[in-house]
Design a protein around this motif. Structure first.
Motif, short mmCIF file in Angstrom:
data_model
loop_
_atom_site.label_atom_id
_atom_site.label_comp_id
_atom_site.label_asym_id
_atom_site.label_seq_id
_atom_site.Cartn_x
_atom_site.Cartn_y
_atom_site.Cartn_z
N ASP A 1 35.94 41.37 50.28
CA ASP A 1 36.87 41.96 49.32
C ASP A 1 36.73 41.23 47.99
O ASP A 1 36.95 40.01 47.91
N PRO A 2 36.38 41.92 46.90
CA PRO A 2 36.23 41.26 45.60
C PRO A 2 37.49 40.55 45.14
O PRO A 2 37.41 39.51 44.48
N ALA A 3 38.67 41.07 45.49
CA ALA A 3 39.91 40.43 45.07
C ALA A 3 40.07 39.06 45.71
O ALA A 3 40.54 38.11 45.06
N GLU A 4 39.66 38.91 46.98
CA GLU A 4 39.75 37.61 47.63
C GLU A 4 38.78 36.61 47.01
O GLU A 4 39.11 35.43 46.84
N VAL A 5 37.60 37.07 46.66
CA VAL A 5 36.63 36.18 46.00
C VAL A 5 37.16 35.79 44.62
O VAL A 5 36.99 34.64 44.18
N ALA A 6 37.82 36.72 43.95
CA ALA A 6 38.39 36.42 42.63
C ALA A 6 39.46 35.33 42.73
O ALA A 6 39.59 34.49 41.82
N GLN A 7 40.22 35.32 43.81
CA GLN A 7 41.22 34.27 44.01
C GLN A 7 40.55 32.91 44.16
O GLN A 7 41.02 31.90 43.62
N GLU B 1 39.65 50.27 37.17
CA GLU B 1 40.87 49.65 37.73
C GLU B 1 40.51 48.51 38.68
O GLU B 1 41.12 47.43 38.63
N ALA B 2 39.52 48.74 39.55
CA ALA B 2 39.11 47.68 40.48
C ALA B 2 38.51 46.49 39.72
O ALA B 2 38.76 45.33 40.07
N MET B 3 37.74 46.79 38.69
CA MET B 3 37.14 45.72 37.89
C MET B 3 38.21 44.92 37.16
O MET B 3 38.14 43.68 37.07
N GLN B 4 39.21 45.62 36.64
CA GLN B 4 40.29 44.92 35.93
C GLN B 4 41.07 44.02 36.87
O GLN B 4 41.49 42.92 36.49
N GLN B 5 41.27 44.47 38.11
CA GLN B 5 41.98 43.65 39.09
C GLN B 5 41.23 42.34 39.34
O GLN B 5 41.84 41.26 39.38
N VAL B 6 39.92 42.42 39.48
CA VAL B 6 39.12 41.22 39.70
C VAL B 6 39.24 40.26 38.52
O VAL B 6 39.41 39.05 38.68
#
Length: 312
Positions: free
Chosen positions: A201-207, A243-248
């Motif tokens: 999940d890109p969001a988890e990697v972003a964290q 939207e997904a890119m902005q979340q990351v």
């Protein structure tokens, strides 16, 4: 602005005290009175000194005192200075949707051109790495100052396969890892045109990137009308997912960009180059205030001797 020795700012109190003393001395009546019957005639023919000649020397003297007091307080200003050990990872999507030609000559070709301009414009000391991905990361280069190798590898990329954005970001983070406790500044630039289809999940990697103080700057490339040809000649829509890119970007502490054409993408990379290549740092600026004080003092002495024949 901050000061390393703020106690010396107390010297600024001398300025209003000196001004008050000057005003009081001017209001004090003359101690001796001389009777002169032709005072009116003398006043008419005597040269008159304007307010400028009267007030400029002491004004310059007050400015000199203020400049010296501030210089002794050792003022500091925040300026942007080049980061010599900074590193940036270019994470480039090479999935099949990057063959879309809604950005001329194609999304991937436009991305290559802009990335090459990025490499040309950022400071030479900046180390640049590369991760190219589709169904997974297939090209990983650790940060280096060898721009020629990075450019050659970048220009050889071909678009094919799916999109595993999370895995690619994870590879970029691993490439930036160092055992140095004073880790240099680092950032990731993710250029992709769609949502992640597989992998982490890109969001988890972003964290994890945020915890490592590595911001991710994302660029959503393409237009909502972008299409590619399928196996049977049918057009398949491949709109970007900003939207997904902005979340990351937000999770990691970076910033999200949208670039619907090659020209806008060039501007994005120019902005990223200037941001990643510099950092905010405090620099002492005492010399400027000291020089100002000395110039004002010299001006006060010159004008006073020239106009009044004495020092102020």
């Amino acid at each position: 602005m901050s000061f390393q020795a703020p106690l010396f700012l107390a010297g600024l109190a001398v300025v209003p005290i000196a001004i008050l003393a000057l005003l009081l001395s001017r209001r004090r009546p003359s101690r001796y009175v001389i009777r002169f019957p032709a005072a009116a005639t003398l006043a008419a023919v005597a040269p008159k000194h304007g307010g400028v000649r009267k007030n400029l020397p002491p004004a310059l003297l007050m400015m000199a005192l203020a400049g010296m007091a501030i210089a002794l307080a050792r003022p500091e200003a925040t300026v942007a200075v080049p980061v010599e050990r900074a590193s940036v990872m270019l994470v480039t999507d090479t999935s099949g949707s990057m063959n879309a030609v809604d950005v001329q000559p194609s999304r991937l070709a436009a991305a290559k051109q802009a990335a090459n301009r990025f490499l040309d414009n950022v400071p030479e000391q900046l180390q640049v790495g590369l991760v190219a991905f589709a169904d997974g990361p297939h090209t990983v280069m650790r940060p280096t100052q060898d721009r020629m190798t990075v450019e050659t590898t970048l220009n050889a990329l071909q678009a094919e396969g799916g999109t595993a954005t999370g895995d690619a970001l994870d590879s970029a983070l691993q490439a930036l890892e160092t055992r140095d406790e004073n880790r240099p500044p680092a950032a990731i630039v993710l250029l992709s045109d769609g949502a992640s289809q597989s992998g982490q999940d890109p969001a988890e990697v972003a964290q994890r990137a945020r915890a490592a103080s590595v911001p991710i700057y994302t660029v959503a490339l393409g237009t909502p009308d972008g299409v590619v040809e399928g196996n049977f000649g049918q057009s398949m829509p491949v709109p970007p997912d900003p939207e997904a890119m902005q979340q990351v970007a937000e999770i990691s502490g970076g910033r999200a960009f949208t670039a619907e054409d090659a020209g806008a993408l060039d501007e994005v990379y120019e902005t990223l180059g200037s941001r990643i290549g510099t950092k905010e740092e405090k620099r002492e600026v005492s010399a400027g205030f000291a020089a100002f004080g000395l110039l004002a003092l010299a001006g006060a002495a010159f004008t006073s001797l020239r106009w009044r024949g004495r020092l102020p």
